[in-house]
Design a protein around this motif. Structure first.
Motif, short mmCIF file in Angstrom:
data_model
loop_
_atom_site.label_atom_id
_atom_site.label_comp_id
_atom_site.label_asym_id
_atom_site.label_seq_id
_atom_site.Cartn_x
_atom_site.Cartn_y
_atom_site.Cartn_z
N UNK A 1 2.72 4.08 1.68
CA UNK A 1 3.59 3.27 2.76
C UNK A 1 4.19 2.13 1.96
N UNK A 2 3.49 1.57 0.86
CA UNK A 2 3.91 0.20 0.16
C UNK A 2 5.22 0.84 -0.64
N UNK A 3 5.16 2.17 -1.17
CA UNK A 3 6.40 2.42 -1.85
C UNK A 3 7.45 2.65 -1.15
N UNK A 4 7.39 3.43 0.11
CA UNK A 4 8.51 3.56 1.22
C UNK A 4 8.98 2.02 1.45
N UNK A 5 8.35 1.15 1.91
CA UNK A 5 8.71 -0.21 2.45
C UNK A 5 9.15 -1.06 1.53
N UNK A 6 8.52 -1.04 0.33
CA UNK A 6 9.08 -2.08 -0.68
C UNK A 6 9.74 -1.54 -1.94
N UNK A 7 9.63 -0.25 -1.97
CA UNK A 7 10.13 0.28 -3.43
C UNK A 7 11.60 -0.06 -3.67
N UNK A 8 12.45 -0.17 -2.60
CA UNK A 8 13.92 -0.55 -2.91
C UNK A 8 14.07 -1.95 -3.60
N UNK B 1 -1.10 -4.99 3.02
CA UNK B 1 -1.34 -3.45 2.48
C UNK B 1 -0.90 -3.36 0.97
N UNK B 2 0.35 -4.17 0.61
CA UNK B 2 0.60 -4.15 -0.87
C UNK B 2 -0.75 -4.71 -1.87
N UNK B 3 -1.15 -5.73 -1.31
CA UNK B 3 -2.44 -6.47 -2.21
C UNK B 3 -3.41 -5.41 -2.28
N UNK B 4 -3.67 -4.91 -1.09
CA UNK B 4 -4.97 -3.84 -0.98
C UNK B 4 -4.67 -2.83 -1.85
N UNK B 5 -3.55 -2.15 -1.80
CA UNK B 5 -2.97 -0.99 -2.87
C UNK B 5 -3.51 -1.41 -4.53
N UNK B 6 -3.38 -2.41 -4.70
CA UNK B 6 -3.29 -2.85 -6.04
C UNK B 6 -4.84 -3.10 -6.31
N UNK B 7 -5.61 -3.74 -5.34
CA UNK B 7 -7.16 -4.18 -5.50
C UNK B 7 -7.96 -2.57 -5.70
N UNK B 8 -7.53 -1.75 -4.73
CA UNK B 8 -8.18 -0.42 -4.78
C UNK B 8 -7.94 0.36 -5.90
N UNK B 9 -6.53 0.41 -6.36
CA UNK B 9 -6.29 0.96 -7.72
C UNK B 9 -6.97 0.33 -8.86
N UNK B 10 -7.17 -0.95 -8.99
CA UNK B 10 -8.05 -1.52 -10.03
C UNK B 10 -9.56 -1.13 -9.81
#
Length: 226
Positions: free
Chosen positions: A107-114, A195-204
């Motif tokens: 979702x984050x890639x699709x919404x913010x990737x551009x 959601x963007x912040x969530x992805x980074x936190x969970x990746x870390x």
């Protein structure tokens, strides 16, 4: 560390315990744009039991706190005990977290990737990591770990199998290193959504858990057979 009660703010709960986002998502409680609400306010006008929600959140928080491993206690354990711990603690975590995190990354890639092209690379790296780790854990559980348990009794040397696993560990480390680099040490931009912040936190957190997982195998389990 926040105290979890009905006045706790949704986004603050997710910030402190990222895995709770899965519970909020299942109950269709907005933890992103509407994350400033308290739990009590979040369930208003919804067919949601606050008591049930709190129970699930407490369980998730407890599970997340229990993920603080103590690897030193495994140095004097049997290989069978250590292998069981790795499977129940790390492999089970990966099998749960990687599929759960996938839709957020997409979702984050699709919404913010551009606007943020590095997110397209994050998406590619995450799915490469997911494939590598799930295949790796399956190989360990089905092929290598049973051999190690048997060899602990036979005093044999499975050097080739372990060398292959360590090569795969190095590949995982390279993917994680690039993920950390492309995300600027998992630091989201100041205008990033929840959601963007969530992805980074969970990746870390995934990086932290994977490094400890590899440590137990490379530095405690595998050297027993060298």
């Amino acid at each position: 560390m926040i105290v979890l009660n009905e006045e706790s703010i949704v986004k603050e709960i997710v910030n402190e315990y990222p895995r709770t986002s899965d519970i909020f998502k299942r109950y269709q409680i907005d933890f992103c744009c509407g994350g400033n609400n308290s739990l009590l306010h979040a369930v208003e006008n919804k067919a949601i039991s606050l008591e049930q929600l709190m129970s699930e959140l407490h369980e998730s928080v407890q599970n997340e706190q229990n993920k603080l491993d103590q690897p030193d206690i495994w140095t004097n354990s049997s290989s069978e005990q250590l292998i069981q711990h790795i499977q129940e603690y790390y492999h089970a975590e990966l099998k749960e977290e990687l599929p759960a995190l996938s839709p957020y990354v997409t979702k984050v890639s699709r919404v913010h990737g551009e606007r943020k092209p590095e997110l397209l690379r994050v998406n590619e790296l995450f799915y490469a990591l997911k494939k590598e780790l799930l295949e790796h854990t399956e190989k360990e559980e089905q092929e290598v770990f049973p051999i190690l348990i048997q060899l602990e009794q036979d005093q044999a040397n499975p050097a080739d199998q372990l060398q292959s696993l360590m090569e795969e560990h190095r590949e995982v480390g390279q993917i994680l290193a690039e993920l950390r680099s492309v995300t600027s040490n998992f630091t989201p931009p100041h205008d990033a959504c929840g959601t963007y912040r969530l992805v980074y936190k969970r990746l870390e957190r995934l990086e932290e858990q994977t490094f400890m997982h590899i440590h137990l195998e490379n530095n405690i389990l595998f050297p027993r057979y060298s």
